[in-house]
Enzyme design. Structure first.
Site, short mmCIF file in Angstrom:
data_model
loop_
_atom_site.label_atom_id
_atom_site.label_comp_id
_atom_site.label_asym_id
_atom_site.label_seq_id
_atom_site.Cartn_x
_atom_site.Cartn_y
_atom_site.Cartn_z
CB CYS A 289 -0.99 -0.05 1.16
SG CYS A 289 -2.45 0.94 0.84
NE ARG B 119 -0.88 9.48 -1.51
CZ ARG B 119 -0.90 10.47 -0.63
NH1 ARG B 119 -0.49 11.68 -0.98
NH2 ARG B 119 -1.35 10.27 0.59
NE ARG C 160 -7.39 7.23 3.79
CZ ARG C 160 -6.64 8.23 3.30
NH1 ARG C 160 -7.01 8.87 2.22
NH2 ARG C 160 -5.55 8.60 3.92
CG HIS D 120 -3.11 -3.31 3.93
ND1 HIS D 120 -2.06 -2.66 4.52
CD2 HIS D 120 -3.84 -2.34 3.33
CE1 HIS D 120 -2.14 -1.37 4.30
NE2 HIS D 120 -3.21 -1.14 3.58
CD GLU E 94 -0.17 -5.38 5.96
OE1 GLU E 94 -0.19 -6.02 4.88
OE2 GLU E 94 -0.37 -4.16 6.03
N1 GLN Z 1 -3.76 6.30 1.31
C1 GLN Z 1 -2.41 6.00 1.76
C2 GLN Z 1 -1.38 6.83 1.02
O1 GLN Z 1 -1.68 7.45 0.05
C3 GLN Z 1 -2.10 4.53 1.62
C4 GLN Z 1 -3.06 3.73 2.42
C5 GLN Z 1 -2.47 2.51 3.07
O2 GLN Z 1 -1.27 2.32 3.14
N2 GLN Z 1 -3.36 1.72 3.60
O3 GLN Z 1 -0.28 6.89 1.42
#
Ligand code: GLN
Length: 191
Positions: free
Chosen positions: A79, A106, A134, A169, A171
């Protein structure tokens, strides 16, 4: 084998738990001396890429880690970690390690679909549970990038030589160690 995890912000404890489950030795990178140690792989956890990026500079970790990645150190970014490795971010002017030939967006799923779970394939693995928070996705890939997973037409996992990234994710899924195992077996061990 020893894996380092940047423990600056975000979901680093969850990665540690998985490595414990796999019986792999690890340590946290919080300061310059940690980054200078010898290790076989690096995990860049999810969180907020702007915050983690800022801390990497402030704590003077940035250049040490970037040069290790450029020298072939196996790295796994989830992420925000994916964003840190991307050469290009289509909706942000900031750049971080810029070591992977991918263009990412992003917060790509917008507000409504900010967080969701699904299953998808990842390389030869089927029905991989995927938690998106996100999340970014990969809009474009360049030289040497192998796409490992596509969900709803968007690239959500890829590798480029020593670098592995997932927009989701792994994890955060209980009792699920397959993607970390892939990192160890396919990236670290085959280095
Ligand atoms: N929205 C975060 C970013 O732009 C990433 C989100 C996440 O790592 N769960 O950095």
């Amino acid at each position: 084998m020893k894996i380092a995890i940047t423990a600056l912000q975000g979901a680093f404890l969850e990665h540690e738990r998985i490595l414990e489950e796999l019986g792999v030795e690890y340590f946290e990178i919080r300061k310059k001396e940690d980054a200078k140690k010898e290790f076989d792989g690096l995990i860049l956890p999810g969180g907020e890429s702007t915050t983690i990026g800022k801390l990497l500079y402030e704590l003077d970790l940035f250049h040490i880690l970037k040069s290790k990645i450029e020298s072939g150190l196996p790295v796994f970014g989830t992420c925000a970690g994916l964003i840190l490795l991307a050469k290009d971010i289509s909706n942000d002017d900031k750049r971080y390690f810029s070591t992977m030939n991918i263009t990412v967006k992003r917060n790509a799923y917008g507000r409504q679909l900010g967080s969701f779970e699904t299953t998808g394939s990842f390389g030869s693995l089927e029905s991989v549970p995927m938690v998106f928070i996100r999340a970014p996705y990969i809009e474009k890939t360049g030289d040497d990038v192998e796409v490992l997973s596509v969900v709803d037409g968007n690239i959500v996992a890829a590798k480029q030589n020593n670098q592995l990234v997932t927009a989701f994710h792994p994890e955060l899924v209980k009792n699920f160690v397959d993607i970390h195992k892939y990192f160890i077996d396919e990236i670290i061990t085959k280095r």
